[in-house]
Scaffold this motif. Structure first.
Motif, PDB file in Angstrom:
ATOM      1  N   UNK A  71       0.790  -1.222   0.000  1.00 16.26           N
ATOM      2  CA  UNK A  71       0.000   0.000   0.000  1.00 16.26           C
ATOM      3  C   UNK A  71       0.820   1.269   0.000  1.00 16.26           C
ATOM      4  N   UNK A  72       2.037   1.173  -0.488  1.00 15.28           N
ATOM      5  CA  UNK A  72       2.945   2.320  -0.537  1.00 15.28           C
ATOM      6  C   UNK A  72       2.861   2.943  -1.922  1.00 15.28           C
ATOM      7  N   UNK A  73       2.789   4.255  -1.961  1.00 15.84           N
ATOM      8  CA  UNK A  73       2.840   4.974  -3.230  1.00 15.84           C
ATOM      9  C   UNK A  73       4.316   5.288  -3.488  1.00 15.84           C
ATOM     10  N   UNK A  74       4.865   4.642  -4.488  1.00 16.94           N
ATOM     11  CA  UNK A  74       6.289   4.761  -4.812  1.00 16.94           C
ATOM     12  C   UNK A  74       6.546   6.024  -5.617  1.00 16.94           C
ATOM     13  N   UNK A  75       7.551   6.762  -5.212  1.00 15.94           N
ATOM     14  CA  UNK A  75       8.063   7.873  -6.010  1.00 15.94           C
ATOM     15  C   UNK A  75       9.489   7.484  -6.376  1.00 15.94           C
ATOM     16  N   UNK A  76       9.646   7.021  -7.601  1.00 14.23           N
ATOM     17  CA  UNK A  76      10.925   6.464  -8.037  1.00 14.23           C
ATOM     18  C   UNK A  76      11.842   7.579  -8.542  1.00 14.23           C
ATOM     19  N   UNK A  77      12.426   8.292  -7.589  1.00 14.37           N
ATOM     20  CA  UNK A  77      13.247   9.457  -7.917  1.00 14.37           C
ATOM     21  C   UNK A  77      14.401   9.129  -8.844  1.00 14.37           C
ATOM     22  N   UNK A  78      15.015   7.968  -8.660  1.00 15.67           N
ATOM     23  CA  UNK A  78      16.182   7.661  -9.487  1.00 15.67           C
ATOM     24  C   UNK A  78      15.793   7.258 -10.905  1.00 15.67           C
ATOM     25  N   UNK A  79      14.546   6.901 -11.122  1.00  8.49           N
ATOM     26  CA  UNK A  79      14.079   6.680 -12.493  1.00  8.49           C
ATOM     27  C   UNK A  79      13.659   8.007 -13.128  1.00  8.49           C
ATOM     28  N   UNK A  80      13.042   8.871 -12.334  1.00  4.22           N
ATOM     29  CA  UNK A  80      12.616  10.180 -12.826  1.00  4.22           C
ATOM     30  C   UNK A  80      13.831  11.054 -13.122  1.00  4.22           C
ATOM     31  N   UNK A  81      14.816  10.996 -12.240  1.00  5.96           N
ATOM     32  CA  UNK A  81      16.047  11.788 -12.376  1.00  5.96           C
ATOM     33  C   UNK A  81      17.241  10.841 -12.409  1.00  5.96           C
ATOM     34  N   UNK A  82      17.550  10.259 -13.562  1.00  8.39           N
ATOM     35  CA  UNK A  82      18.646   9.273 -13.627  1.00  8.39           C
ATOM     36  C   UNK A  82      19.982   9.806 -13.118  1.00  8.39           C
ATOM     37  N   UNK A  83      20.174  11.103 -13.187  1.00  7.15           N
ATOM     38  CA  UNK A  83      21.428  11.675 -12.695  1.00  7.15           C
ATOM     39  C   UNK A  83      21.598  11.470 -11.195  1.00  7.15           C
ATOM     40  N   UNK A  84      20.512  11.241 -10.475  1.00  2.93           N
ATOM     41  CA  UNK A  84      20.599  10.962  -9.037  1.00  2.93           C
ATOM     42  C   UNK A  84      20.946   9.510  -8.748  1.00  2.93           C
TER      43      UNK A  84
END
Length: 131
Positions: A71-84
């Protein structure tokens, strides 16, 4: 990330994931319904300790594989911002101001992704109520 870095105990990705699940359970028990969890981005081994990158990758894999089922809403920062997600960028001060924390520009981008996720969750709930 602090759980997985040297001063935080060098916890494995699995241990950090278990900690996340405990926090999610506690949040649900407190009445929260929407839980947003981001992937962990790079940080300097000098600051995080040897092996942090492997622990980070393991945690992110567990989060991606298990978020929905928990039930977690994932925010995939490293996919959104590959530079991270690139260890080569650790010393790029236009991305990470101190080899750990994002610059104000990237904090703004990250905040915008959380806002989009929250807006999407609430919009879907409103549409469902009024459909």
């Amino acid at each position: 990330t602090n759980d997985m870095q040297a001063a935080g105990g060098n916890q494995t990705g699995a241990q950090a994931w278990a900690n996340t699940l405990t926090m999610v359970t506690n949040a649900r028990n407190a009445g929260l319904t929407d839980i947003y969890v981001p992937t962990v981005f790079v940080r300097s081994a000098a600051n995080a300790g040897a092996g942090f990158e492997a622990r980070r990758q393991a945690y992110n894999a567990l989060l991606r594989a298990n978020a929905a089922a928990n039930g977690i809403i994932l925010i995939d920062l490293v996919s959104i911002f590959p530079e991270l997600d690139l260890t080569a960028n650790i010393t790029d001060t236009s991305i990470l101001i101190d080899q750990i924390h994002p610059t104000p520009k990237y904090y703004g981008k990250i905040n915008a992704e959380f806002a989009k996720a929250i807006q999407g969750t609430w919009y879907n709930q409103v549409v469902t109520v009024f459909s």
